[in-house]
Design a protein around this motif. Structure first.
Motif, PDB file in Angstrom:
ATOM      1  N   PRO A  91       0.841  -1.195   0.000  1.00 48.16           N
ATOM      2  CA  PRO A  91       0.000   0.000   0.000  1.00 48.16           C
ATOM      3  C   PRO A  91       0.875   1.244   0.000  1.00 48.16           C
ATOM      4  CG  PRO A  91       0.038  -0.992   2.182  1.00 48.16           C
ATOM      5  CD  PRO A  91       0.761  -1.936   1.267  1.00 48.16           C
ATOM      6  N   PRO A 102       0.342  10.971   7.505  1.00 47.91           N
ATOM      7  CA  PRO A 102       0.327  10.003   6.407  1.00 47.91           C
ATOM      8  C   PRO A 102      -0.609   8.826   6.715  1.00 47.91           C
ATOM      9  CG  PRO A 102       2.575  10.554   7.061  1.00 47.91           C
ATOM     10  CD  PRO A 102       1.668  11.121   8.110  1.00 47.91           C
ATOM     11  N   GLN A 103      -1.471   8.512   5.792  1.00 48.86           N
ATOM     12  CA  GLN A 103      -2.412   7.393   5.933  1.00 48.86           C
ATOM     13  C   GLN A 103      -2.290   6.497   4.721  1.00 48.86           C
ATOM     14  OE1 GLN A 103      -4.736   6.797   8.535  1.00 48.86           O
ATOM     15  NE2 GLN A 103      -3.534   8.382   9.556  1.00 48.86           N
ATOM     16  N   ASN A 104      -2.407   5.185   4.938  1.00 50.13           N
ATOM     17  CA  ASN A 104      -2.414   4.258   3.807  1.00 50.13           C
ATOM     18  C   ASN A 104      -3.667   4.454   2.957  1.00 50.13           C
ATOM     19  OD1 ASN A 104      -0.004   3.028   4.437  1.00 50.13           O
ATOM     20  ND2 ASN A 104      -0.950   1.321   5.554  1.00 50.13           N
TER      21      ASN A 104
HETATM   22  C1  LIG Z   1       0.522   0.927   5.970  1.00 47.48           C
HETATM   23  O1  LIG Z   1       0.548  -0.438   5.614  1.00 47.48           O
HETATM   24  C2  LIG Z   1       1.782  -1.082   5.926  1.00 47.48           C
HETATM   25  C3  LIG Z   1       1.759  -2.488   5.346  1.00 47.48           C
HETATM   26  O2  LIG Z   1       0.543  -3.123   5.602  1.00 47.48           O
HETATM   27  C4  LIG Z   1       1.960  -1.070   7.448  1.00 47.48           C
HETATM   28  O3  LIG Z   1       3.173  -1.669   7.787  1.00 47.48           O
HETATM   29  C5  LIG Z   1       1.968   0.394   7.923  1.00 47.48           C
HETATM   30  O4  LIG Z   1       2.025   0.435   9.332  1.00 47.48           O
HETATM   31  C6  LIG Z   1       0.714   1.127   7.458  1.00 47.48           C
HETATM   32  N1  LIG Z   1       0.859   2.544   7.741  1.00 47.48           N
HETATM   33  C7  LIG Z   1      -0.121   3.279   8.298  1.00 47.48           C
HETATM   34  C8  LIG Z   1       0.178   4.745   8.462  1.00 47.48           C
HETATM   35  O5  LIG Z   1      -1.193   2.805   8.631  1.00 47.48           O
END
Ligand SMILES: *[C@@H]1O[C@H](CO)[C@@H](O)[C@H](O)[C@H]1NC(C)=O
Ligand SMILES: *[C@@H]1O[C@H](CO)[C@@H](O)[C@H](O)[C@H]1NC(C)=O
Ligand SMILES: *[C@@H]1O[C@H](CO)[C@@H](O)[C@H](O)[C@H]1NC(C)=O
Length: 225
Positions: A91, A102-104
């Protein structure tokens, strides 16, 4: 019995009205992420970012801006959720300047080649258009707008890299497919587009894979009829 039902109903109403996104939604197209330290380039994990080159306006019909709503709209314009739930690639994250940092991405959709069930498998094999969705809903900018990173990909054999000019081409074909009247699952959409030139840089500086972009972000307002 009746009293229990009444209490349960009142409890549900109280819970629903406690949802901040419902109560305090900011009625604007979107807020420029840069105002609060965000960017129109996401973080692709490679040192560069993909351009958030399409924005679904926060003034669109509210049902379009939900997870299931954007999936239904995507199906109406020829996309579907990823092939059999298999996710290729990590992602990406974006800072939309809404106070959430920052957000996924919330979801990733791929062109379905005319079949919402198996078409995305075809996309994974032969390449095509796809997009990632980020929602602007933090306390500093609770607009509900959806920022999309749209790009045209190489086939899986080329490990899903973006074709030359793939960001601009992906955006243009996405927008061409979205505007006007579309429908899916009993929902009719009417969509208008407007180009904006001051949000993204022009050229390849900071862009994932060093692919040059024209700097245009297209704002779509999607209305359910
Ligand atoms: C985004 O996704 C990655 C992989 O799944 C994870 O390691 C990370 O903590 C996530 N980041 C956020 C900001 O949620
Ligand atoms: C959607 O459009 C079709 C064709 O114009 C129409 O028959 C149908 O009633 C519309 N559906 C809704 C829910 O408005
Ligand atoms: C936005 O810009 C693209 C690229 O120049 C162009 O193809 C498209 O027609 C423009 N759309 C609108 C609504 O102006």
């Amino acid at each position: 019995m009746y009293l229990n039902y009444l209490v349960a109903t009142l409890y549900l109403v109280a819970q629903a009205s406690a949802l901040p996104s419902v109560l305090h939604r900011q009625a604007v197209d979107f807020v420029d992420p840069r105002v609060n330290g965000g960017s129109l380039l996401d973080n692709a994990g490679s040192g560069g970012g993909e351009p958030l080159n399409v924005i679904i306006s926060g003034l669109s019909s509210p049902d379009v801006l939900t997870d299931s709503g954007i999936v239904n709209f995507a199906k109406a314009i020829g996309f579907s959720t990823e092939c059999l739930g298999i996710h290729l690639g990590d992602p990406q994250s974006a800072n939309l300047g809404d106070g959430n940092g920052p957000q996924n991405q919330t979801i990733e959709l791929r062109q379905d080649y005319g079949d919402p069930d198996v078409g995305t498998c075809l996309e994974s094999l032969i390449g095509g258009n796809h997009f990632r969705v980020f929602r602007q809903n933090g306390p500093l900018a609770p607009t509900g707008a959806l920022f999309l990173a749209v790009s045209q990909e190489e086939p899986a054999t080329e490990s899903h890299t973006i074709i030359p000019d793939g960001y601009d081409l992906g955006r243009n074909s996405f927008v061409a497919g979205a505007i006007g009247s579309k429908s899916f699952g009993g929902v009719n959409y009417s969509t208008i587009a407007q180009n904006m030139t001051n949000l993204l840089p022009v050229g390849s500086n900071g862009v994932n894979h060093g692919i040059a972009i024209d700097g245009i972000v297209t704002l779509l307002t999607v209305t359910i009829e």
